[in-house]
Design an enzyme around this catalytic site. Structure first.
Site, PDB file in Angstrom:
ATOM      1  N   TRP A   1      -0.123   2.778  -5.733  1.00  0.00           N
ATOM      2  CA  TRP A   1       0.903   3.692  -6.898  1.00  0.00           C
ATOM      3  C   TRP A   1      -0.231   4.049  -7.321  1.00  0.00           C
ATOM      4  O   TRP A   1      -0.353   5.612  -6.872  1.00  0.00           O
ATOM      5  CB  TRP A   1       1.830   3.669  -6.483  1.00  0.00           C
ATOM      6  CG  TRP A   1       2.561   4.626  -8.034  1.00  0.00           C
ATOM      7  CD1 TRP A   1       2.407   5.872  -7.588  1.00  0.00           C
ATOM      8  CD2 TRP A   1       3.353   4.380  -9.676  1.00  0.00           C
ATOM      9  NE1 TRP A   1       3.279   6.644  -8.950  1.00  0.00           N
ATOM     10  CE2 TRP A   1       4.002   5.753  -9.844  1.00  0.00           C
ATOM     11  CE3 TRP A   1       4.225   3.460  -9.433  1.00  0.00           C
ATOM     12  CZ2 TRP A   1       4.863   5.578 -10.811  1.00  0.00           C
ATOM     13  CZ3 TRP A   1       5.108   3.231 -10.294  1.00  0.00           C
ATOM     14  CH2 TRP A   1       5.317   4.887 -11.178  1.00  0.00           C
TER      15      TRP A   1
ATOM     16  N   ASP B   1       0.739  -1.159  -0.276  1.00  0.00           N
ATOM     17  CA  ASP B   1      -0.148  -0.445  -0.259  1.00  0.00           C
ATOM     18  C   ASP B   1       0.920   1.338   0.117  1.00  0.00           C
ATOM     19  O   ASP B   1       1.741   0.962   0.090  1.00  0.00           O
ATOM     20  CB  ASP B   1      -0.917  -0.579   1.265  1.00  0.00           C
ATOM     21  CG  ASP B   1      -2.264   0.650   1.046  1.00  0.00           C
ATOM     22  OD1 ASP B   1      -1.531   1.540  -0.213  1.00  0.00           O
ATOM     23  OD2 ASP B   1      -3.430   0.159   1.778  1.00  0.00           O
TER      24      ASP B   1
ATOM     25  N   GLY C   1      -3.969  13.598  -8.478  1.00  0.00           N
ATOM     26  CA  GLY C   1      -4.030  14.872  -9.389  1.00  0.00           C
ATOM     27  C   GLY C   1      -3.020  14.346 -10.160  1.00  0.00           C
ATOM     28  O   GLY C   1      -2.526  15.341 -11.284  1.00  0.00           O
ATOM     29  N   TYR C   2      -1.920  13.609  -9.611  1.00  0.00           N
ATOM     30  CA  TYR C   2      -0.823  13.334 -10.717  1.00  0.00           C
ATOM     31  C   TYR C   2      -1.397  12.123 -12.022  1.00  0.00           C
ATOM     32  O   TYR C   2      -2.375  11.383 -11.606  1.00  0.00           O
ATOM     33  CB  TYR C   2       0.178  12.498  -9.459  1.00  0.00           C
ATOM     34  CG  TYR C   2       0.681  12.961  -8.602  1.00  0.00           C
ATOM     35  CD1 TYR C   2       2.206  13.991  -9.189  1.00  0.00           C
ATOM     36  CD2 TYR C   2       0.517  13.283  -7.600  1.00  0.00           C
ATOM     37  CE1 TYR C   2       2.755  14.403  -8.041  1.00  0.00           C
ATOM     38  CE2 TYR C   2       0.666  13.751  -6.366  1.00  0.00           C
ATOM     39  CZ  TYR C   2       1.928  14.758  -6.687  1.00  0.00           C
ATOM     40  OH  TYR C   2       2.581  15.383  -5.475  1.00  0.00           O
ATOM     41  N   GLU C   3      -0.574  12.060 -12.605  1.00  0.00           N
ATOM     42  CA  GLU C   3      -0.716  11.426 -14.169  1.00  0.00           C
ATOM     43  C   GLU C   3       0.202  10.305 -13.566  1.00  0.00           C
ATOM     44  O   GLU C   3       0.917   9.644 -12.351  1.00  0.00           O
ATOM     45  CB  GLU C   3       0.112  11.878 -15.469  1.00  0.00           C
ATOM     46  CG  GLU C   3       0.176  11.284 -16.534  1.00  0.00           C
ATOM     47  CD  GLU C   3      -1.301  12.149 -17.236  1.00  0.00           C
ATOM     48  OE1 GLU C   3      -0.879  11.581 -18.404  1.00  0.00           O
ATOM     49  OE2 GLU C   3      -1.469  12.887 -16.825  1.00  0.00           O
TER      50      GLU C   3
ATOM     51  N   ASP D   1     -11.382   2.878  -2.726  1.00  0.00           N
ATOM     52  CA  ASP D   1     -11.206   1.370  -2.180  1.00  0.00           C
ATOM     53  C   ASP D   1     -13.194   1.516  -2.160  1.00  0.00           C
ATOM     54  O   ASP D   1     -13.845   2.280  -2.205  1.00  0.00           O
ATOM     55  CB  ASP D   1     -11.082   2.125  -0.054  1.00  0.00           C
ATOM     56  CG  ASP D   1      -9.452   1.911   0.023  1.00  0.00           C
ATOM     57  OD1 ASP D   1      -8.703   2.056  -0.734  1.00  0.00           O
ATOM     58  OD2 ASP D   1      -9.662   1.804   1.345  1.00  0.00           O
TER      59      ASP D   1
HETATM   60  C1  GLA Z   1      -6.099   1.256   2.237  1.00  0.00           C
HETATM   61  C2  GLA Z   1      -6.267   0.113   0.781  1.00  0.00           C
HETATM   62  C3  GLA Z   1      -7.528  -0.848   1.380  1.00  0.00           C
HETATM   63  C4  GLA Z   1      -7.035  -1.696   2.567  1.00  0.00           C
HETATM   64  C5  GLA Z   1      -6.673  -0.182   3.516  1.00  0.00           C
HETATM   65  C6  GLA Z   1      -6.017  -1.405   4.745  1.00  0.00           C
HETATM   66  O1  GLA Z   1      -7.399   2.235   2.241  1.00  0.00           O
HETATM   67  O2  GLA Z   1      -6.810   0.779  -0.278  1.00  0.00           O
HETATM   68  O3  GLA Z   1      -7.486  -1.997   0.775  1.00  0.00           O
HETATM   69  O4  GLA Z   1      -5.617  -2.234   2.293  1.00  0.00           O
HETATM   70  O5  GLA Z   1      -5.413   0.976   3.329  1.00  0.00           O
HETATM   71  O6  GLA Z   1      -5.769   0.609   6.028  1.00  0.00           O
END
Ligand code: GLA
Length: 393
Positions: A185, A152, A193-195, A213
């Site tokens: 990423w 992440d 707002g990045y490409e 999400d």
């Molecule tokens: C981000 C990710 C989710 C999850 C949470 C965990 O929001 O996009 O899929 O992994 O973190 O904190």
């Protein structure tokens, strides 16, 4: 500063040697289960027992038989501090036997094991992130027998992500152990707002999140697929490289089974990873039937790995199509409106000549519907999908 210069040098070296990312895994979209959508950061429940029970459920409820294989930890599995040697460690009360024992158990069932970390100082949930420890953390994944890494991007600058994700991709490759690499990423870039340099992302990652999400609502996932279409992301997908509209919410209770069926159909047309996010120990037969629909999964897992697209949008009525192996096509008639409607897929919309005759098979009902020339029409209930396969004669 020194950290940044090192990262930049490593990134540069890697670009010279990198082609399309092929670490031998995820040649079709990965299928599995992840804790986040149902259990979030509920540390009362996120224990080794929970993950073992999910693995055991997957191994015996039919999911493994149709291709699900990964059991993935998400955020909040870590102890709040690294150990004396700087290594990441699981929370000792919730994972008393350690991660390697958990991975061994998952492997003993013929399944694979995935883990979550973050490029920043902290994970999104506030646990120790990988920043400053990338090589050490990858060595832990190797030692534990990890098969899938979701990295992440909380607490990192988007401007550093090119270098950080490149470095981690390289470190994972250098282990010699094939680990699916899931990158976040593009999500952070797009939302700030990045490409996003998708072609480059596809050269270092097996899959990549790109938007908000998912939540367990109709509005949430339909907005995600609209973003994928708007950004024409299908061009970046192929064996080993997948756009990730996020994990499945099927069975989590916020939508009707008709809506869940539509979600699963579109994820299959989109060649999206199928990572279940419900409680596998405790689900209805309808939920299990959606998650294991063999002919819909066959579309998702088609060996050509061509991501399908929306080919018709007439207000709230849509046709989606995906080219499959053997000169066949998956077609989904999708009704986003509030009443039952007739929807027509013209062959010319799908990429076939109008005079072609094709056998049409309903992939949810698993029944042949006959031969049709030029088009196929079906009545589709509100928020529902009729999904068929066309086999031209
Ligand atoms: C981000 C990710 C989710 C999850 C949470 C965990 O929001 O996009 O899929 O992994 O973190 O904190």
């Amino acid at each position: 500063m020194q950290h940044r210069i090192t990262l930049a040098l490593v990134a540069l070296l890697f670009v010279w040697t990198a082609g399309a990312y092929n670490n031998g895994v995820a040649r079709t979209p990965p299928m599995g289960w992840n804790s986040w959508n149902h259990f979030g950061c509920n540390t009362e429940l996120l224990t080794e027992d929970l993950f073992m029970e999910m693995a055991a459920a997957m191994a015996k409820n039919g999911m493994k038989d149709v291709g699900y294989e990964y059991i993935n930890l998400d955020d909040c599995w870590l102890a709040k501090t690294r150990d004396a040697n700087g290594r990441i460690q699981p929370d000792p009360t919730r994972f008393p036997h350690g991660i390697q024992a958990l991975a061994d158990y998952v492997h003993s069932l013929g399944l694979k094991f995935g883990i979550y970390e973050d490029t920043g100082r902290l994970t999104c949930g506030g646990y120790p992130g990988s920043q400053g420890y990338y090589a050490l953390d990858v060595s832990s994944y190797l030692e534990w027998g990890v098969d899938y890494v979701k990295l992440d991007g909380c607490y990192s600058n988007v401007s550093d992500m090119h270098a950080i994700y490149t470095l981690n991709s390289q470190l994972l490759n250098q282990t010699g152990r094939p680990m699916v690499f899931s990158c976040s990423w593009p999500t952070y870039a797009n939302l700030q707002g990045y490409e996003t340099p998708y072609t480059y992302v596809a050269s270092i990652c097996n899959l990549w999140r790109e938007w908000y999400d998912v939540r367990d609502t109709w509005e949430s996932w339909t907005a995600i697929i609209d973003y994928q279409e708007y950004a024409n992301l299908n061009q970046y997908a192929g064996p080993g490289n997948w756009n990730d509209p996020d994990m499945l919410e099927i069975g989590n209770g916020g939508q009707t089974n008709i809506e869940y069926q539509s979600l699963f159909s579109i994820w299959s047309i989109l060649a999206a990873p199928l990572i279940a996010g419900n409680d596998l120990r405790n689900m209805t037969s309808e939920t299990l039937a959606i998650l294991t629909a063999p002919e819909v999964i066959a579309v998702n897992q088609d060996a050509l790995g061509i991501q399908g697209t929306r080919v018709v949008k007439m207000d709230y009525l849509e046709v989606w199509a995906r080219e499959l192996s053997g000169n066949t096509f998956a077609v989904a008639l999708f009704n986003r409106g509030n009443e039952t409607e007739s929807i027509t897929a013209n062959w010319t919309d799908v990429g076939l000549e109008a005079n072609v005759t094709a056998d049409v098979r309903d992939l949810w009902a698993r029944s042949d519907l006959g031969s049709f020339t030029g088009s196929f029409t079906a009545k589709v209930v509100s928020h529902g999908i009729v999904m068929v396969k066309l086999s031209p004669k």
